[in-house]
Design a protein around this motif. Structure first.
Motif, PDB file in Angstrom:
ATOM      1  N   GLU A  20       0.827  -1.211   0.000  1.00 25.45           N
ATOM      2  CA  GLU A  20       0.000   0.000   0.000  1.00 25.45           C
ATOM      3  C   GLU A  20       0.860   1.259   0.000  1.00 25.45           C
ATOM      4  N   ARG A  23       2.276   1.702  -3.533  1.00 23.44           N
ATOM      5  CA  ARG A  23       1.241   2.118  -4.476  1.00 23.44           C
ATOM      6  C   ARG A  23       0.871   3.584  -4.301  1.00 23.44           C
ATOM      7  N   ARG A  24       0.703   3.995  -3.052  1.00 24.23           N
ATOM      8  CA  ARG A  24       0.277   5.381  -2.802  1.00 24.23           C
ATOM      9  C   ARG A  24       1.427   6.367  -3.003  1.00 24.23           C
ATOM     10  N   LEU A  68       1.292  11.885   2.439  1.00 28.21           N
ATOM     11  CA  LEU A  68       0.550  11.277   1.340  1.00 28.21           C
ATOM     12  C   LEU A  68      -0.936  11.623   1.360  1.00 28.21           C
ATOM     13  N   THR A  70      -3.367  10.595   3.403  1.00 31.16           N
ATOM     14  CA  THR A  70      -4.141   9.355   3.476  1.00 31.16           C
ATOM     15  C   THR A  70      -5.070   9.282   4.688  1.00 31.16           C
TER      16      THR A  70
END
Length: 280
Positions: A20, A23-24, A68, A70
């Motif tokens: 993850e 990917r981010r 990020l 998130t």
């Protein structure tokens, strides 16, 4: 280049975290180096997170979320990782790194390093640290600790250099018989050439690392790290300046220690003392 890979089985929680994160990070258009600069981590540490080799600290996850955008995702995922390791949270990253290292150099002030412990010694240490363990829980923790020593059986595994303060061999952990076996075990590893062992005698007086436990780990494709440990706490250090400072302290302890052959002779002598104490 495609990043898709064929799955060989279910991901571990750390691997899922790493996937993850990769990917981010890529979706944000950041390299590992750029992300590392923003979250105050080295690029190699980001790479370890993404490969599932290292479990990030909670503060690392907080900074990842901030950079990020998130919204707490990595903090929640990081908290979910607690309890998935075989080891205490502060030590889990070290256990993950040991098999990847090319060299492990450790200084022990009071206890035999875990990677060198025998079953009886490990059991005595773990029982003393938490006397209300169930038998099953104690057995599990002993097995986890002993499994770390499997890397010593592989000729391609890390070079191990252990410096023991004389306090380590004089403290009667588990009784005289257990101590005799423990010291004989270390001597056997030393005589075989698998582990290089030195002892800092009491006569050496004050030296740089006498206040605590220190481990240095070197890698073929990543910067060195250091680890220091206290009571129910530990710190993994990857800042190059601090690692270099730890290296200097370790080298000073090595300079204060007996030569390897003299150290093994001392260990054998003390083992004989324990064996004499154990005889009726």
């Amino acid at each position: 280049m495609s990043h898709s890979v064929e799955r060989q089985g279910p991901q571990s929680p750390k691997q899922f975290f790493g996937e993850e994160l990769r990917r981010r990070r890529e979706a944000a258009g950041l390299t590992q180096c750029a992300l590392g600069e923003q979250v105050v981590c080295s690029p190699s540490l980001i790479a370890h997170f993404e490969a599932g080799r290292r479990k990030p600290r909670l503060e690392d996850a907080q900074r990842l979320d901030a950079v990020l955008g998130t919204d707490g995702f990595f903090v929640r995922l990081r908290r979910a990782l607690d309890g998935t390791s075989q080891f205490a949270d502060h030590f889990a990253p070290v256990a993950d790194l040991e098999p990847l290292a090319t060299a492990i150099e450790t200084y022990a002030a009071t206890l035999v390093p875990g990677i060198l412990q025998t079953e009886a010694y490990a059991r005595a240490v773990l029982r003393a640290g938490q006397p209300n363990y169930t038998t099953e829980e104690l057995d599990r923790r002993v097995v986890n600790r002993l499994e770390r020593a499997h890397i010593l059986k592989d000729p391609g595994s890390p070079m191990v250099w252990a410096i023991l303060n004389e306090n380590v061999i004089r403290a009667v952990v588990g009784g005289p018989a257990a101590m005799a076996d423990q010291l004989r075990h270390i001597v056997a590893l030393g005589r075989s050439g698998r582990v290089l062992v030195q002892v800092v005698p009491h006569s050496a007086g004050a030296h740089a690392t006498m206040g605590g436990m220190l481990t240095l780990m070197g890698f073929a494709d990543a910067p060195d790290v250091a680890y220091t440990e206290g009571v129910y706490s530990g710190e993994l250090i990857d800042d190059p300046a601090r690692v270099a400072q730890c290296r200097r302290s370790y080298d000073l302890a090595r300079a204060a220690a007996l030569a390897p052959d003299a150290s093994l002779d001392l260990l054998e002598s003390v083992a004989e003392e324990y064996e004499s104490d154990h005889r009726p």
